[in-house]
Every structure is written in C-alpha cells, then in structure tokens.
Design a protein around this motif. Structure first.
Motif, PDB file in Angstrom:
ATOM      1  N   ILE A 158      33.624  29.564  90.798  1.00 37.60           N
ATOM      2  CA  ILE A 158      33.203  28.268  90.280  1.00 37.60           C
ATOM      3  C   ILE A 158      33.514  28.200  88.790  1.00 37.60           C
ATOM      4  O   ILE A 158      32.908  28.913  87.979  1.00 37.60           O
ATOM      5  N   GLY A 159      34.473  27.370  88.417  1.00 37.16           N
ATOM      6  CA  GLY A 159      34.727  27.088  87.012  1.00 37.16           C
ATOM      7  C   GLY A 159      35.307  28.222  86.200  1.00 37.16           C
ATOM      8  O   GLY A 159      35.276  28.167  84.966  1.00 37.16           O
ATOM      9  N   TYR A 160      35.813  29.263  86.823  1.00 38.40           N
ATOM     10  CA  TYR A 160      36.442  30.365  86.080  1.00 38.40           C
ATOM     11  C   TYR A 160      37.954  30.213  86.187  1.00 38.40           C
ATOM     12  O   TYR A 160      38.507  30.120  87.286  1.00 38.40           O
ATOM     13  N   SER A 161      38.631  30.195  85.043  1.00 36.74           N
ATOM     14  CA  SER A 161      40.047  29.834  85.017  1.00 36.74           C
ATOM     15  C   SER A 161      41.001  31.006  85.176  1.00 36.74           C
ATOM     16  O   SER A 161      42.214  30.816  85.173  1.00 36.74           O
ATOM     17  N   LEU A 162      40.498  32.237  85.335  1.00 30.72           N
ATOM     18  CA  LEU A 162      41.346  33.428  85.413  1.00 30.72           C
ATOM     19  C   LEU A 162      42.380  33.439  84.291  1.00 30.72           C
ATOM     20  O   LEU A 162      43.592  33.510  84.540  1.00 30.72           O
ATOM     21  N   PRO A 163      41.926  33.360  83.028  1.00 34.94           N
ATOM     22  CA  PRO A 163      42.905  33.323  81.929  1.00 34.94           C
ATOM     23  C   PRO A 163      43.722  34.604  81.876  1.00 34.94           C
ATOM     24  O   PRO A 163      43.231  35.693  82.198  1.00 34.94           O
ATOM     25  N   LYS A 164      44.982  34.489  81.488  1.00 38.82           N
ATOM     26  CA  LYS A 164      45.865  35.653  81.428  1.00 38.82           C
ATOM     27  C   LYS A 164      45.351  36.687  80.446  1.00 38.82           C
ATOM     28  O   LYS A 164      45.587  37.888  80.610  1.00 38.82           O
ATOM     29  N   THR A 165      44.622  36.222  79.402  1.00 37.85           N
ATOM     30  CA  THR A 165      44.100  37.163  78.409  1.00 37.85           C
ATOM     31  C   THR A 165      42.981  38.027  78.987  1.00 37.85           C
ATOM     32  O   THR A 165      42.734  39.130  78.504  1.00 37.85           O
ATOM     33  N   ASP A 166      42.296  37.552  80.007  1.00 37.16           N
ATOM     34  CA  ASP A 166      41.204  38.332  80.594  1.00 37.16           C
ATOM     35  C   ASP A 166      41.754  39.164  81.746  1.00 37.16           C
ATOM     36  O   ASP A 166      41.459  38.938  82.923  1.00 37.16           O
ATOM     37  N   GLN A 167      42.553  40.145  81.387  1.00 38.03           N
ATOM     38  CA  GLN A 167      43.216  40.969  82.394  1.00 38.03           C
ATOM     39  C   GLN A 167      42.215  41.804  83.189  1.00 38.03           C
ATOM     40  O   GLN A 167      42.390  42.028  84.385  1.00 38.03           O
ATOM     41  N   VAL A 168      41.150  42.248  82.513  1.00 40.05           N
ATOM     42  CA  VAL A 168      40.157  43.085  83.192  1.00 40.05           C
ATOM     43  C   VAL A 168      39.404  42.269  84.237  1.00 40.05           C
ATOM     44  O   VAL A 168      39.162  42.729  85.360  1.00 40.05           O
ATOM     45  N   GLY A 169      39.045  41.021  83.876  1.00 38.44           N
ATOM     46  CA  GLY A 169      38.360  40.160  84.840  1.00 38.44           C
ATOM     47  C   GLY A 169      39.214  39.874  86.054  1.00 38.44           C
ATOM     48  O   GLY A 169      38.723  39.877  87.192  1.00 38.44           O
ATOM     49  N   THR A 170      40.516  39.643  85.828  1.00 39.72           N
ATOM     50  CA  THR A 170      41.420  39.383  86.943  1.00 39.72           C
ATOM     51  C   THR A 170      41.546  40.604  87.844  1.00 39.72           C
ATOM     52  O   THR A 170      41.543  40.488  89.075  1.00 39.72           O
ATOM     53  N   SER A 195      48.003  22.711  72.391  1.00 36.20           N
ATOM     54  CA  SER A 195      48.676  23.467  73.453  1.00 36.20           C
ATOM     55  C   SER A 195      48.303  24.942  73.442  1.00 36.20           C
ATOM     56  O   SER A 195      48.649  25.680  74.357  1.00 36.20           O
ATOM     57  N   VAL A 196      47.608  25.404  72.392  1.00 30.50           N
ATOM     58  CA  VAL A 196      47.247  26.812  72.280  1.00 30.50           C
ATOM     59  C   VAL A 196      45.949  27.058  73.039  1.00 30.50           C
ATOM     60  O   VAL A 196      44.930  26.411  72.787  1.00 30.50           O
ATOM     61  N   ASN A 197      45.975  28.012  73.957  1.00 35.13           N
ATOM     62  CA  ASN A 197      44.776  28.377  74.709  1.00 35.13           C
ATOM     63  C   ASN A 197      43.775  29.046  73.774  1.00 35.13           C
ATOM     64  O   ASN A 197      44.138  29.874  72.942  1.00 35.13           O
ATOM     65  N   PHE A 198      42.479  28.705  73.919  1.00 34.11           N
ATOM     66  CA  PHE A 198      41.453  29.252  73.031  1.00 34.11           C
ATOM     67  C   PHE A 198      41.400  30.771  73.106  1.00 34.11           C
ATOM     68  O   PHE A 198      41.293  31.461  72.084  1.00 34.11           O
ATOM     69  N   GLU A 199      41.478  31.327  74.340  1.00 30.01           N
ATOM     70  CA  GLU A 199      41.414  32.776  74.476  1.00 30.01           C
ATOM     71  C   GLU A 199      42.604  33.449  73.786  1.00 30.01           C
ATOM     72  O   GLU A 199      42.445  34.499  73.151  1.00 30.01           O
ATOM     73  N   ASP A 200      43.799  32.838  73.908  1.00 28.48           N
ATOM     74  CA  ASP A 200      44.978  33.397  73.234  1.00 28.48           C
ATOM     75  C   ASP A 200      44.781  33.371  71.718  1.00 28.48           C
ATOM     76  O   ASP A 200      45.090  34.337  71.012  1.00 28.48           O
ATOM     77  N   TRP A 201      44.271  32.256  71.229  1.00 26.67           N
ATOM     78  CA  TRP A 201      44.047  32.104  69.790  1.00 26.67           C
ATOM     79  C   TRP A 201      43.038  33.133  69.297  1.00 26.67           C
ATOM     80  O   TRP A 201      43.243  33.825  68.300  1.00 26.67           O
ATOM     81  N   LEU A 202      41.924  33.292  70.023  1.00 25.89           N
ATOM     82  CA  LEU A 202      40.888  34.225  69.618  1.00 25.89           C
ATOM     83  C   LEU A 202      41.378  35.661  69.728  1.00 25.89           C
ATOM     84  O   LEU A 202      41.026  36.520  68.906  1.00 25.89           O
ATOM     85  N   ASN A 203      42.193  35.920  70.737  1.00 29.13           N
ATOM     86  CA  ASN A 203      42.726  37.266  70.930  1.00 29.13           C
ATOM     87  C   ASN A 203      43.499  37.727  69.687  1.00 29.13           C
ATOM     88  O   ASN A 203      43.381  38.872  69.239  1.00 29.13           O
ATOM     89  N   VAL A 204      44.293  36.823  69.110  1.00 29.30           N
ATOM     90  CA  VAL A 204      45.045  37.154  67.902  1.00 29.30           C
ATOM     91  C   VAL A 204      44.105  37.384  66.729  1.00 29.30           C
ATOM     92  O   VAL A 204      44.277  38.309  65.924  1.00 29.30           O
ATOM     93  N   ARG A 205      43.043  36.583  66.644  1.00 30.60           N
ATOM     94  CA  ARG A 205      42.129  36.673  65.505  1.00 30.60           C
ATOM     95  C   ARG A 205      41.354  37.983  65.489  1.00 30.60           C
ATOM     96  O   ARG A 205      41.023  38.499  64.418  1.00 30.60           O
ATOM     97  N   VAL A 206      41.010  38.543  66.654  1.00 27.34           N
ATOM     98  CA  VAL A 206      40.125  39.712  66.681  1.00 27.34           C
ATOM     99  C   VAL A 206      40.877  41.017  66.926  1.00 27.34           C
ATOM    100  O   VAL A 206      40.260  42.079  67.004  1.00 27.34           O
ATOM    101  N   THR A 207      42.189  40.965  67.047  1.00 29.02           N
ATOM    102  CA  THR A 207      42.983  42.165  67.336  1.00 29.02           C
ATOM    103  C   THR A 207      43.595  42.732  66.059  1.00 29.02           C
ATOM    104  O   THR A 207      44.157  41.988  65.241  1.00 29.02           O
TER     105      THR A 207
END
Length: 451
Positions: free
Chosen positions: A241-253, A23-35
């Motif tokens: 195409i195929g971009y999920s607009l993840p909440k972690t990618d605030q700049v992309g959104t 249930s953990v989003n990969f971007e959320d998981w990685l965000n914690v690891r690199v912050t």
C-alpha cells in the motif's frame, strides 16, 4: 522533487537551490546529500555528515507538524476499518513511514483482545515491536505487554517517537516515548512528564537512501529487519500500500523479493502503472514473484481495497466447518459501542426481524457460572423480554448466514460487520467470539498523501 524536499530547501539555507528540478526524485536528491563523496576532503565530508544529521532533524520537525495537523482532525473511516481488519487477521504490518498515524488509529479503533479471563483493550504501544525500551511506567496501561493475537507493526525506518544519541553504533541509548494519541486532538491518557529526558536525544530515523550502513549497526535495526524478513519469506499474501519501491531503497526491494512465488500479491497505489511496463511501480512489483493478483488504483484505491478485504474476511467465517456448533456466540464491539469506555462484550441473539443482535451479559461471571452464557443472559432479563431460543449458538449462526442473513451485528442502531470468529473456553463453557468492525462510509483517499 516532492514537497518535502522543497520544504527542506526552504528551511535549510545550506541546501541552496541545486537539484530543485521537479524531475529529480526526492530519495535520489537526499541520497547525494547524505553520502560521503570520494573526491572531497575529509573535513568536507564531515561537514556533509553534520548537514545530513541536520536534514534528518528537520524532516522530523516537518513530519511533527504534519502529524499534529492530521491528528487534530477526525480519523479517516477507512483507516479505522483497516486496523480493525489487520487486528482480525493477526497481520504483520511492515512500514517505512516515520509518522504514528497507524498507531493513533489503533488507539482510536478500540480493538479488543479476548481471553479466558476477560477482555482487554489493545493499544498501539504494545503492538509496535521490536521497539526501543520505554521509560518507567506511569499509568497502569504502561505495564501491558505485546499481544500476539493482534496485529504487529514493524517500523523499519524508525519512528518519530524513537530517540537515540546519534552515532551510537551499539544502540545502547535507544529509547522511545509511548504513543497514546488518537485523532481529533484526543489522547488515551494524559501525556506524562519526560522525566528521563528522552526527547532531549536525537530522533532515530533511517533516511530513505541507499547508503544506510551506519543505521544498520544498532541491534534494534537488525532485529526489525530480520523479523520483517521472517514474516515476508513465509507470507501467504503480500499487500503493498503506497510504497513506490524506489531504486534508491535497494535493501527494501531485496526484502520484498523474498516473498514466496506462490504468495498472493496485491498492490494498492494512486498511479501503479501497467504490469507490462518494467519502469512502472506495477512492473517492479510484478518482478518480485512473477505476478500481481489484484491492483487497486485511483483516488479510491485504499477505501476500495479495505471494502474488498472486509467482504473477503466476512465471507471466510466458516471456511472451516465449526467443531463446536453448540458454543454460545459472544460479540466483541469496539470500545465506546457499549455503555462504558471499557471493552464491550455481549451475547448474540436473533432480533425480531431475523438479524443478529445483542444482549448484555455479565462477562466476568461466565467463568464462575453454573449455567451456560445464554442461560445467564436469559435469566437476567425481565420476564417475556426474550425467548430462550433467540440466543444464537454457532450452529444456528451458520444456518442464518447460509440463509442470507447479513453478516452484521446490530447494536443500539449501529451496524457492525463480522470479520472473524474464534473459539475459546471460559471456565467450563465453550464460546465463540465474533470480532467486528463498525460499518462506516469509507471516504476516498486524497491523492496527495505521501508514501
């Protein structure tokens, strides 16, 4: 977490098993690891920073393996058609992907740039810009410059063939290797030796996390994002195409939110959800400018979109009344469609059954000829081989298409869809060039393709 996150955990012991829930989003998981975390000591955050660099290096290694596997197979027909259509549209293509699969498709497709002196093959290396500087030229192709009449590929998160000395805030160490691969294990030219040691540096990959400030320091990142913003903020249409607009990618959104409200927005995704559901991808995209004009979903979402775009461009050939009805019609066919491996230019003619066919023409001689191209081609043929009035000019082409003749060109029993027409002057002669895309069965897209 997606399969990339699980594979990272299986390869890197220090990641352990925390946050391994599906249930953990990969971007959320990685965000914690690199912050850096405020409750940790300095040496602990420094250790986490080093681990973040190791994670990025391992992401690159995993994607290298997957890219090599993909490029060892035949190219998907829908991908070749898509880059051909982008070429015809002169599209700006913004991607967050690291892999070079689009670049390899460009190299494979044999796109042709037509100009008054002749025609050149369009290669991916010149169409990815802004980009880091390349090593000294080895082959004549290495001297080509970006072609503004084709597509532009902007890789906002970096690329597998981009390198730097990690932590270089000014970007003075940024460099790249030239991407010359196609599919099925082939290359445009042999890979040269890495004399400059570019591959000894770290990969320049911006991780898909919300905290990216260190990666925004180099000049290149600013140039890329500002160029993307310039395109998106002036866009008449936006296709996602195929971009999920993840909440972690605030700049992309935020970047995509600059699209004009009057722009046409199209969404292509395996499971986009419903526009009325704010939590779904379709709902998030709908919030960008207030509407989505069309959604393609399911396993055939991308091929179906590509087919729709093909028909759309073909149907717009004569939206503007041609101003040069007497111009001879030349046909650009993808590399390999003719008798040589170079860009192939033919002159259009009417076949016996009334369709659009081709006849060979000595293209470089057109500019120096005292005869129009159709007369050149006619005089080069054996007597009685063709009628002179079988050669097609722009006015006749429009009459044929209006009468229901398929917007395709037949060449050596292969069928090519006409996707664009442009006018040019070669020497004293007005000509119209048809850009084409080979008709191929567009197989479905596998549903497990990553964003």
């Amino acid at each position: 977490m997606n399969d990339l996150g699980h594979e990272l955990q299986s390869r890197l012991d220090f990641l352990g098993e925390e946050s391994s829930s599906a249930s953990v989003n990969f971007e959320d998981w990685l965000n914690v690891r690199v912050t850096a975390l405020p409750f940790l000591k300095g040496w602990q955050n420094a250790s986490r920073s080093a681990q973040a660099e190791r994670i990025i290096a391992e992401i690159a290694a995993i994607l290298d393996e997957r890219t090599n596997a993909a490029l060892s197979t035949a190219s998907p027909a829908w991908l070749l058609r898509l880059v051909e259509l982008w070429h015809a549209e002169n599209a700006a293509v913004v991607t967050f992907n690291y892999d070079p699969l689009v670049e390899s498709a460009i190299n494979e497709a044999g796109l042709i740039h037509f100009h008054s002196r002749g025609a050149n093959r369009v290669l991916a290396d010149t169409q990815v810009f802004p980009a880091p500087p390349a090593p000294p030229a080895v082959y004549y192709l290495d001297n080509d410059s970006p072609n503004s009449s084709s597509l532009q590929l902007l890789k906002l998160h970096g690329s597998l063939n981009w390198y730097w000395s990690s932590g270089d805030r000014l970007g003075t160490t940024l460099s790249r290797t030239r991407e010359r691969r196609t599919f099925a294990g082939r290359r445009v030219v042999p890979e040269p030796e890495d004399f400059t040691g570019t591959k000894m540096l770290d990969r320049f990959l911006v991780p898909p996390v919300s905290t990216k400030s260190a990666y925004y320091s180099p000049y290149l990142t600013n140039a890329l994002w500002r160029s993307a913003h310039d395109h998106i903020s002036r866009a008449k249409s936006l296709t996602i195409i195929g971009y999920s607009l993840p909440k972690t990618d605030q700049v992309g959104t935020e970047l995509l939110a600059t699209v004009p409200r009057e722009a046409q927005v199209r969404l292509i995704d395996f499971t986009p959800g419903n526009q009325d559901d704010d939590a779904s991808l379709a709902g998030r995209v709908n919030a960008l400018n207030g509407s989505i004009d069309h959604v393609w979903s399911g396993a055939r979402s991308v091929p179906d979109f590509v087919q729709s775009l093909s028909q759309e461009l073909s149907g717009k050939l004569f939206d503007v009344t041609p101003t040069k009805p007497d111009a001879d019609v030349l046909v650009a066919l993808p590399v390999g469609a003719g008798d040589t491996s170079e860009p192939s230019i033919f002159i259009a003619c009417r076949t016996e059954n009334g369709n659009i066919g081709t006849v060979d023409i000595d293209f470089p001689l057109i500019a120096r000829s005292q005869m129009p191209p159709r007369a050149m081609a006619f005089n080069s043929l054996p007597a009685g081989y063709r009628e002179f009035d079988s050669f097609i000019r722009v006015g006749r082409l429009r009459e044929m298409l209006d009468a229901g003749v398929p917007p395709t060109v037949i060449h050596n029993d292969r069928e090519f869809l006409i996707v664009s027409i442009e006018y040019n002057l070669i020497g004293p002669w007005d000509v119209a060039l048809l850009t084409t895309s080979e008709e191929r069965p567009l197989e479905h897209l596998s549903p497990n393709v990553d964003d």
